[in-house]
Scaffold this active site. Structure first.
Site, PDB file in Angstrom:
ATOM      1  CE  LYS A  79      -0.095   5.911  -1.175  1.00 49.69           C
ATOM      2  NZ  LYS A  79      -0.301   4.457  -1.264  1.00 49.69           N
ATOM      3  CB  SER A 187       3.265   2.921  -2.401  1.00 49.67           C
ATOM      4  OG  SER A 187       1.883   2.828  -2.125  1.00 49.67           O
ATOM      5  CB  SER A 211       0.865   0.213  -0.705  1.00 49.34           C
ATOM      6  OG  SER A 211       1.729  -0.004  -1.785  1.00 49.34           O
TER       7      SER A 211
END
EC number: 6.3.5.7
Lengths: 521, 95
Positions: A79, A187, A211
């Site tokens: 990420k 997210s 998330s």
């Protein structure tokens, strides 16, 4: 050779150790898959092909000598929130343009020390603020899952040659994919899409209000947010420091256990990193859950919850009961206040953490006539709408005269939410079962959600309580809705009892199976 | 509680974010929607409840007060938009 990208981490690990495949081969397979799929799915914002090939080569050298680490040669996606030395790290924000840190986050350092290979950086909501991956500076990520339609087709009677029927007529049903693009959740939408679409063997992710778990549920993958303090936050771009935790998204429960074991550590560089040895999570999978007490919180049955979510929950209850667990109804009375308290605490911490983006030390700078104007213009140009909204809310609730009414009140309510969980755990409940999300994946540019930020926030209604209380939570796929989209269940555990989550999630996975999207990209 | 346009502009100034008149108007509506949503917290009885200060009950770790790092000036300024001899450059602050 069969498609190497289809191997789970545990399967690839066995083949790499047995020298049936090489790290270079599997890495090349992923790089090719990314090359083909990324224009359609937008999961990666930076692909580090050269670095991946170098790391794979080094892995192969170690594997030949029998010196491979726990993740030797396993290609992972990272990420964009994790600091990676010399590599694109922008939290998918314009304000961090060009930022390449001179350090490596503790979590990614742990993965590389165990031999993992980095494929690149994954798309996400800007500064991890969002539930649809639509706030990224790099554009939305597309969910590899699409709704499908079941049509009844009338078959014409056709003949071929003398009496050779090809079709005798009648009707048949046919499932076809809808073209509408769906969000992967957020997210960690890039992480979830990349794992689900076979663009990495597993991915790192982070979870501040849901998330990891919400995108995992939207893509048929497994995502675990460990207990606060289990993974070091050092080197991860901060959003809300008392809520942020790193964790993996993986294709199955075992892979999630393998990844978490490597990501978690005790880190002197993070003062909230907890001094506890990291257990072997994989060993918990397959252990019987007979006699385990599973709590079903009545407050999670919310108004307007779709029928299929309720049905999924009941299915989960039945599976655990069949496996010998004892099901008990429980109450977590302050559940409804978790989301509003979150939307005070998280923006307050974010407004403080994001004060550092001022155009001086890194990233974007927009010149101004003086230093204050430079700050204001840089931040106006660098932050997206959702990020600005949250900084504004945070600044307001922390400002003179409002601190007690908002922030202090929210931190007190937060203690009550935590106490609710402590009470049920003290009463002997081992694990809590809830739906992971209030719906399946929704469409890109959903008008209702664009019009009202609170509607988007409601996506985290089942996950945010866990962050507020600092507990571990796992989302595990449990079935498909009538339109063929994946749905997930969530298990919540006592602090640092991630093993119980893997053990129980393993039972759900055994009953539900695993889910892969039909390839259209 | 709700915010008006003037408050939004003041908060934007505190947050060091330049906002146009149009931005400020849109934000007023959005912020009020969020403040309206969090308003329900005021109905919770919190008498005798301490605010949460630590997620996990633990004593904050303290490290030895010794130098463990350093000589990294070049690394520290490496990502800055404007530097000179390992200093960050900013517009003139003092006349």
């Amino acid at each position: 050779m069969s498609d190497l990208t289809r191997l789970t981490i545990s399967q690839a690990r066995a083949k790499l150790r047995a020298k049936e495949i090489t790290a270079t081969e599997i890495t090349e397979a992923y790089l090719q898959a990314i090359d083909r799929a990324n224009p359609a799915l937008n999961a990666y914002v930076a692909v580090t092909g050269d670095k991946a090939r170098d790391m794979a080569k080094a892995s192969d050298a170690r594997l030949v000598k029998g010196e491979g680490g726990a993740l030797e040669g396993i290609p992972l996606g990272i990420k964009d929130l994790f600091g990676t030395e010399g590599v694109h790290t922008q939290a998918c924000s314009h304000v961090l343009d060009g930022f390449k840190p001179r350090y490596e986050s503790t979590v990614t350092s742990n993965l590389w020390a165990d031999g993992a290979v980095m494929l690149g950086k994954l798309n996400m909501d800007e500064f991890a603020m969002g539930s649809s991956n639509e706030t990224s500076h790099y554009g939305p990520v597309i969910n590899p899952w699409r709704r499908s339609r079941v049509d009844t087709v009338v078959m014409p009677t056709t003949h071929q040659g003398d009496g050779g029927f090809v079709s005798a007529g009648g009707t048949k049903t046919q499932r076809s994919l809808d073209n509408a693009q769906l969000v992967p959740g957020g997210s960690s939408g890039g992480s979830a899409t990349a794992v689900s679409a076979f663009l990495c063997a597993g991915a790192t992710a982070t979870d501040t209000g849901g998330s990891i778990r919400q995108p995992a549920a939207f893509t048929g993958t497994v995502g675990i947010k460990p207990t606060y303090g289990r993974c070091s936050r050092w080197g991860i771009v901060a959003f809300a420091s008392s809520l942020d935790q790193a964790g993996p998204i993986a294709r199955d429960v075992r892979d999630a256990a393998i990844l978490l074991k490597s990501m978690a550590s005790v880190d002197p560089k993070d003062t909230t990193s907890v001094d506890r040895p990291v257990p072997d999570y994989e060993a918990a999978i397959g252990k019987p859950i007979k006699g385990m007490k599973v709590g079903i919180p009545r407050e999670y049955r919310v108004d307007g919850m779709p029928e299929e979510i309720e049905a999924l929950w009941q299915k989960g209850i039945a599976w655990l009961k069949d496996a010998g667990a004892e099901i008990v109804d429980i109450s977590l009375p302050h559940t409804k206040y978790a989301l509003p308290a979150y939307y005070i605490v998280a923006p307050a911490e974010a407004s403080s953490n994001l004060a550092r983006y001022d155009g001086v030390r890194y990233g974007l700078r927009v010149p101004g006539k003086d230093i204050v104007e430079m700050y204001e213009k840089t931040r106006a140009a660098g932050f997206g709408r959702e990020v600005k909204r949250r900084i504004m809310i945070g600044t307001y609730v922390l400002s003179a005269g409002y601190y007690d009414a908002y922030y202090l009140q929210a931190q007190k309510v937060r203690n009550l939410i935590k106490r609710d969980f402590e009470n049920v755990f003290a009463a002997g409940v081992d694990v809590i079962l809830t739906p992971a999300t209030p719906s399946a994946a929704f469409g890109i540019a959903d008008e209702d959600m664009a019009a009202d930020p609170v509607k988007m926030y409601l996506n985290d209604i089942f996950t945010v309580t866990v962050n507020m209380a600092g507990l571990p939570g796992i989302a595990v796929p449990a079935g498909l809705d009538p339109k063929g989209l994946p749905l997930g269940l969530q298990l919540i555990g006592r602090p640092f009892e991630e093993e119980t989550l893997f053990q129980t999630a393993g039972v759900i996975e055994q009953a539900a199976g695993t889910f892969q999207p039909e390839k259209w990209w | 509680m709700s915010v008006d346009l003037q408050t939004v502009k003041r908060v934007a100034r505190l947050a060091r974010i330049a906002v146009s008149e149009e931005d400020a108007e849109r934000m007023t509506g959005e912020l009020n929607a969020i403040l309206g949503f969090v308003e329900q917290l005021s109905e919770v009885d919190v008498s005798g409840v301490e605010p949460m200060t630590s997620v996990t009950p633990m004593e904050m770790k303290k490290r030895q007060d010794v130098v463990t790092d350093g000589n990294k000036a070049a690394d520290i300024v490496a990502n800055a938009p404007a530097t000179e001899e390992n200093f960050f450059l900013v517009p003139k602050v003092v006349e």
